[in-house]
Each structure stands twice: as C-alpha cells, then as structure tokens.
Scaffold this active site. Structure first.
Site, PDB file in Angstrom:
ATOM      1  N   CYS A 101       0.863  -1.183   0.000  1.00 32.12           N
ATOM      2  CA  CYS A 101       0.000   0.000   0.000  1.00 32.12           C
ATOM      3  C   CYS A 101       0.895   1.228   0.000  1.00 32.12           C
ATOM      4  O   CYS A 101       1.843   1.300   0.785  1.00 32.12           O
ATOM      5  CB  CYS A 101      -0.895  -0.016   1.233  1.00 32.12           C
ATOM      6  N   HIS A 143      -9.108  -3.754  -2.261  1.00 26.72           N
ATOM      7  CA  HIS A 143      -8.158  -2.971  -1.462  1.00 26.72           C
ATOM      8  C   HIS A 143      -8.528  -1.483  -1.498  1.00 26.72           C
ATOM      9  O   HIS A 143      -8.573  -0.816  -0.452  1.00 26.72           O
ATOM     10  CB  HIS A 143      -6.742  -3.204  -2.031  1.00 26.72           C
ATOM     11  N   GLU A 144      -8.825  -0.980  -2.721  1.00 29.97           N
ATOM     12  CA  GLU A 144      -9.153   0.451  -2.849  1.00 29.97           C
ATOM     13  C   GLU A 144     -10.514   0.752  -2.230  1.00 29.97           C
ATOM     14  O   GLU A 144     -10.699   1.800  -1.592  1.00 29.97           O
ATOM     15  CB  GLU A 144      -9.121   0.885  -4.318  1.00 29.97           C
ATOM     16  N   HIS A 147     -10.241   1.428   1.297  1.00 24.33           N
ATOM     17  CA  HIS A 147      -9.739   2.768   1.650  1.00 24.33           C
ATOM     18  C   HIS A 147     -10.880   3.773   1.809  1.00 24.33           C
ATOM     19  O   HIS A 147     -10.767   4.725   2.582  1.00 24.33           O
ATOM     20  CB  HIS A 147      -8.774   3.277   0.574  1.00 24.33           C
TER      21      HIS A 147
HETATM   22 ZN    ZN Z   1      -3.665   1.065  -0.168  1.00 27.34          ZN
END
Ligand code: ZN
Length: 176
Positions: A101, A143-144, A147
């Site tokens: 990341c 993953h995004e 966020h």
């Molecule tokens: Zn990330």
C-alpha cells in the site's frame, strides 16, 4: 499537466475515515483531481489509489493494474476510475495474495480476498455500471474500496506472521 499529490501515510486520520460520495457528472475540478490521482499513482509504481490516500475523503479511486517494479506480474489494463462504488456480490472463494500500500511503505502482507466480486459504481460522466472482476484486479478493487471505508490491508490479515518487510519480500520473490 497533472500535479503529483502527497500521499497520506498510516497514522493520518483521513485513512480511517468513511469517504463522502462525489457529485456526478464530474465537473472540471473532480476531473483534474482524478488526473492528479492517476499521475500520483503511476509516479509511485502503484496499481491502484484511492482519494483518501491523497487527503481527500471522497468516494473515488483508480484501478490501473500494469506490470511495474513493485508488481512485476500485474496484468495490464486501461485505468478505471471508480466513483461511489458498492460491492454487490462476493464469491465464497477466498484467495490469499501479496499486497502493499502506498500509504504503508516498506511492508507487504498476505491478504485474503474474494476471488471474484461484482461491483456497482459510476463513471466520471455519471453513468452507472455493474462489472464483475476476478483475480488480481478484484484484489486491487477490494483494497481500494476498503480505503473509502477507513480500512487498510493490515486489518484484513489473518496473522501478523503474514507481514513481510519489503526488502525481504523482494529477496524471497514470493508469487501470489
Ligand atoms: Zn492502499
């Protein structure tokens, strides 16, 4: 020319905040922001980046997998700009793969993710799309998407033993 943005690192509260949905279709400032986001991601050898990673708590991210020094085996795709996403279906099949990341430099983790997902999201033009993603691109998407919800990959690990330092990771060259 896009402007490279500074990347927020773990510890900044923006990475732990629920992002606000964006107004669409995008105006000039949101389009410029998306261009900056892509340039910042490319500059840092990322395969995805979310708005909160550049201190903007907005529901927008880019998935743009292609091989680079950090992810030599990444598949190549056209950059995909995703606004106001919702993952509407997740496969039962879970696969573990290595992630890093840009907001957590120097660390890699072996993260369990759904192998296939279906996501509903909007383009910058405001068009609603529903798309199925699988494998590495589904991994980046998840993953995004995390966020935007204040979640980082470390939160998804099964064990601290699934964390490696980047230098040792590169020596091992473990394949996902
Ligand atoms: Zn990330």
């Amino acid at each position: 020319m896009p402007t490279l943005r500074q990347i927020a690192q773990l510890g900044h509260p923006v990475l732990r905040t629920l992002a606000e949905s964006v107004d669409l279709p995008a105006g000039t400032s949101l389009r410029t922001f998306a261009d900056d986001l892509l340039a910042t991601m490319r500059d840092a050898d990322g395969v995805g980046i979310a708005a909160p990673q550049v201190y903007e708590s907005s529901s927008l991210f880019i998935v743009a997998s292609k091989p680079n020094p950090r992810y030599p085996d990444a598949p190549e795709m056209e950059p995909l700009v995703v606004a106001n996403p919702e993952i509407v279906w997740r496969s039962d099949e879970i696969v573990k793969g290595w992630e890093g990341c840009l907001s957590i430099p120097g660390i890699r983790g072996l993260v369990p993710r759904h192998q296939t997902i279906r996501a509903r999201y909007r383009t910058l033009d405001g068009q609603e799309l529903e798309t199925e993603f699988a494998g590495f691109i589904a991994r980046v998407f998840q993953h995004e998407d995390d966020h935007l919800r204040g979640i980082v990959f470390l939160d998804r690990l099964e064990s601290n033993r699934d964390i490696l330092c980047e230098r040792e990771f590169r020596r091992l060259d473990p394949k996902s």
